[in-house]
Scaffold this motif. Structure first.
Motif, PDB file in Angstrom:
ATOM      1  N   ILE A 129       0.854  -1.187   0.000  1.00 43.69           N
ATOM      2  CA  ILE A 129       0.000   0.000   0.000  1.00 43.69           C
ATOM      3  C   ILE A 129       0.890   1.237   0.000  1.00 43.69           C
ATOM      4  CG2 ILE A 129      -1.763   1.275   1.290  1.00 43.69           C
ATOM      5  CD1 ILE A 129      -2.660  -1.450   2.451  1.00 43.69           C
ATOM      6  N   ASP A 179      -3.105   6.101  -1.434  1.00 44.05           N
ATOM      7  CA  ASP A 179      -4.038   5.101  -1.961  1.00 44.05           C
ATOM      8  C   ASP A 179      -5.372   5.245  -1.237  1.00 44.05           C
ATOM      9  OD1 ASP A 179      -2.092   3.989  -3.592  1.00 44.05           O
ATOM     10  OD2 ASP A 179      -1.867   2.150  -2.406  1.00 44.05           O
ATOM     11  N   LEU A 219      -8.384   3.427   0.223  1.00 40.16           N
ATOM     12  CA  LEU A 219      -8.619   2.066   0.697  1.00 40.16           C
ATOM     13  C   LEU A 219     -10.035   1.883   1.214  1.00 40.16           C
ATOM     14  CD1 LEU A 219      -5.441   1.567   2.935  1.00 40.16           C
ATOM     15  CD2 LEU A 219      -5.676   1.101   0.486  1.00 40.16           C
ATOM     16  N   GLU A 252      -9.167  -3.387   0.291  1.00 41.87           N
ATOM     17  CA  GLU A 252      -9.227  -3.093  -1.136  1.00 41.87           C
ATOM     18  C   GLU A 252      -8.516  -1.780  -1.408  1.00 41.87           C
ATOM     19  OE1 GLU A 252     -13.213  -3.984  -3.127  1.00 41.87           O
ATOM     20  OE2 GLU A 252     -13.726  -3.730  -0.997  1.00 41.87           O
ATOM     21  N   ILE A 253      -7.598  -1.792  -2.348  1.00 46.78           N
ATOM     22  CA  ILE A 253      -7.010  -0.551  -2.855  1.00 46.78           C
ATOM     23  C   ILE A 253      -7.925  -0.111  -3.978  1.00 46.78           C
ATOM     24  CG2 ILE A 253      -4.998   0.568  -3.861  1.00 46.78           C
ATOM     25  CD1 ILE A 253      -3.283  -1.689  -2.620  1.00 46.78           C
ATOM     26  N   ARG A 279      -5.155   4.378  -6.904  1.00 54.54           N
ATOM     27  CA  ARG A 279      -3.773   4.769  -6.618  1.00 54.54           C
ATOM     28  C   ARG A 279      -3.548   6.166  -7.100  1.00 54.54           C
ATOM     29  NH1 ARG A 279      -0.208  -0.343  -6.046  1.00 54.54           N
ATOM     30  NH2 ARG A 279      -0.419   0.102  -3.870  1.00 54.54           N
TER      31      ARG A 279
END
Length: 136
Positions: A116, A120, A122, A132-133, A136
């Motif tokens: 991570i 990001d 999340l 969950e990302i 980005r």
């Protein structure tokens, strides 16, 4: 498409926010200015940065029982991280996160501080053991 990271089931509600990441450890007692909402220990990798409303992604927890009441007190004032994500956490910090109603997860397949990145977006579902990302 989101990047899915599996972890050990954690505690707290599902949350979503921006990540603040460092290859450093975490102590609510020694690392934070709990009134200003910033990292205050000069040698901490996140020194001077605000943790309020962020998902903190760090290596591991350190410290003792003071963390439990500190996270609870910080939460009561709304000056608290939204969630804590660790490679490994100790039972005392798990107790503190539960007492302070702070979402927390740990134990990923890789080093979460590499998986991570700061900024990001999340979404954490601790009951499912899933981070969950989203972007980005």
């Amino acid at each position: 498409m989101p990047i899915l990271l599996r972890c050990h089931p954690g505690i707290g509600p599902t949350v979503a926010a921006a990540a603040l990441v460092a290859k450093d450890n975490f102590s609510a007692r020694y690392d934070l200015d709990r009134k200003a909402g910033t990292f205050s220990r000069p040698s901490h990798a996140l020194a001077g940065q605000s943790y309020v409303g962020k998902i903190l992604v760090l290596d591991t927890a350190k410290g003792g029982v003071a963390t439990a009441w500190m996270l609870h007190e910080m939460s009561s004032r709304g000056v608290v991280p939204l969630a804590l994500v660790f490679n490994r956490v100790n039972p005392i910090l798990a107790q503190g996160a539960a007492f302070g109603a702070v979402t927390m997860v740990d134990r990923f397949d890789g080093d979460v501080t590499d998986l991570i990145q700061t900024g990001d977006e999340l979404r954490i579902d601790p009951a499912a053991g899933l981070v969950e990302i989203l972007s980005r």
